[in-house]
Each structure stands twice: as C-alpha cells, then as structure tokens.
Design a protein around this motif. Structure first.
Motif, PDB file in Angstrom:
ATOM      1  N   PHE A 107       0.854  -1.169  -0.125  1.00  0.00           N
ATOM      2  CA  PHE A 107       0.218  -0.127   0.039  1.00  0.00           C
ATOM      3  C   PHE A 107       0.788   1.371   0.176  1.00  0.00           C
ATOM      4  O   PHE A 107       0.803   1.997  -0.702  1.00  0.00           O
ATOM      5  N   VAL A 108       1.900   1.323   0.811  1.00  0.00           N
ATOM      6  CA  VAL A 108       2.760   2.317   0.815  1.00  0.00           C
ATOM      7  C   VAL A 108       3.509   2.722  -0.438  1.00  0.00           C
ATOM      8  O   VAL A 108       3.627   3.798  -0.930  1.00  0.00           O
ATOM      9  N   LEU A 109       3.992   1.449  -0.921  1.00  0.00           N
ATOM     10  CA  LEU A 109       4.782   1.480  -2.225  1.00  0.00           C
ATOM     11  C   LEU A 109       3.749   2.234  -3.329  1.00  0.00           C
ATOM     12  O   LEU A 109       4.004   2.855  -4.267  1.00  0.00           O
ATOM     13  N   GLY A 110       2.593   1.458  -3.272  1.00  0.00           N
ATOM     14  CA  GLY A 110       1.615   2.009  -4.336  1.00  0.00           C
ATOM     15  C   GLY A 110       1.277   3.406  -4.187  1.00  0.00           C
ATOM     16  O   GLY A 110       1.091   4.169  -5.241  1.00  0.00           O
ATOM     17  N   VAL A 111       1.079   4.055  -3.217  1.00  0.00           N
ATOM     18  CA  VAL A 111       1.095   5.627  -3.085  1.00  0.00           C
ATOM     19  C   VAL A 111       2.262   6.177  -3.573  1.00  0.00           C
ATOM     20  O   VAL A 111       1.957   7.067  -4.270  1.00  0.00           O
ATOM     21  N   VAL A 112       3.465   5.814  -3.173  1.00  0.00           N
ATOM     22  CA  VAL A 112       4.634   6.501  -3.494  1.00  0.00           C
ATOM     23  C   VAL A 112       4.630   6.382  -5.169  1.00  0.00           C
ATOM     24  O   VAL A 112       4.969   7.251  -5.673  1.00  0.00           O
ATOM     25  N   CYS A 113       4.375   5.223  -5.795  1.00  0.00           N
ATOM     26  CA  CYS A 113       4.267   5.090  -7.130  1.00  0.00           C
ATOM     27  C   CYS A 113       3.387   5.761  -7.683  1.00  0.00           C
ATOM     28  O   CYS A 113       3.499   6.349  -9.002  1.00  0.00           O
ATOM     29  N   GLY A 114       1.969   6.061  -7.056  1.00  0.00           N
ATOM     30  CA  GLY A 114       1.390   6.998  -7.870  1.00  0.00           C
ATOM     31  C   GLY A 114       1.668   8.467  -7.755  1.00  0.00           C
ATOM     32  O   GLY A 114       1.289   8.823  -8.694  1.00  0.00           O
ATOM     33  N   ILE A 115       2.304   8.823  -6.652  1.00  0.00           N
ATOM     34  CA  ILE A 115       2.867  10.006  -6.719  1.00  0.00           C
ATOM     35  C   ILE A 115       4.036  10.081  -7.759  1.00  0.00           C
ATOM     36  O   ILE A 115       4.012  11.246  -8.672  1.00  0.00           O
TER      37      ILE A 115
END
Length: 109
Positions: free
Chosen positions: A73-81
C-alpha cells in the motif's frame, strides 16, 4: 492472508490515492501562486494539508487493508505520486513546446 489479485487491486487503489495526494498539493501550490501568502499562512496551510492527507490515507488504508499497514500500500502511494509527477512534467513540457510554436507562428505573420 490476502491473495495476489486482492493485493494488486489494493496496490492500484493506493496508486490512485497517491495521485490524489499529489494533485491536491499542486492545486494548493497553484492557489499560492495566484494569491500571495505570508510564510506563516503557508506553514499553516501545509500543516492542515498534511493533517488532511494523513486522515485521507488512513481512511484509504482502513478501507482496503482493514487498518493494517501493508508495504505494498505504501509502495502504491509512492508509485502513484511518481507517476502523477511524471505526467505533470510531461504535460508542462508539451505545453511549453506548443506555446513556443504558436508564438513562432504569430511572429512570422
């Protein structure tokens, strides 16, 4: 234990959350550019922005992973940014090229 399909969907939603976080900050930056602010007001805006982002991400994490912190989830947020930042920079470059070519056409008349 979550399956890989469920984790992929959560990663996708986390990426969308990252995009929302970046675009909302860009809107805040645009408002600051349009209306000049004192540094104390900027700091106060940032404080409330991060409180709001924290609440938003907690809500998204709670809805998707039932409140447990998952690294994807944290990695997904960073990838989205990162993805949204890439799209914004590409749009700015394209806008600059189009503007430059239109200005060049206007001078040739």
């Amino acid at each position: 234990m979550l399956g890989i399909g469920k984790e992929a969907v959560i990663f996708f939603y986390a990426g969308l959350s990252g995009i929302v976080v970046l675009f909302s900050y860009q809107i805040l930056r645009l408002l600051r550019h349009l209306i000049k602010h004192h540094i104390a007001v900027i700091n106060l805006e940032d404080f409330f922005y991060w409180i709001g982002v924290s609440a938003y991400l907690f809500r998204q994490m709670y809805k998707t992973t039932y409140g447990s912190i998952r690294w994807f989830f944290v990695l997904g947020v960073v990838c989205g940014i990162i993805f949204a930042n890439f799209v914004l920079s590409l749009a700015k470059k394209t806008y600059g090229k189009i503007k430059k070519s239109l200005e060049k056409k206007g001078k040739n008349r």
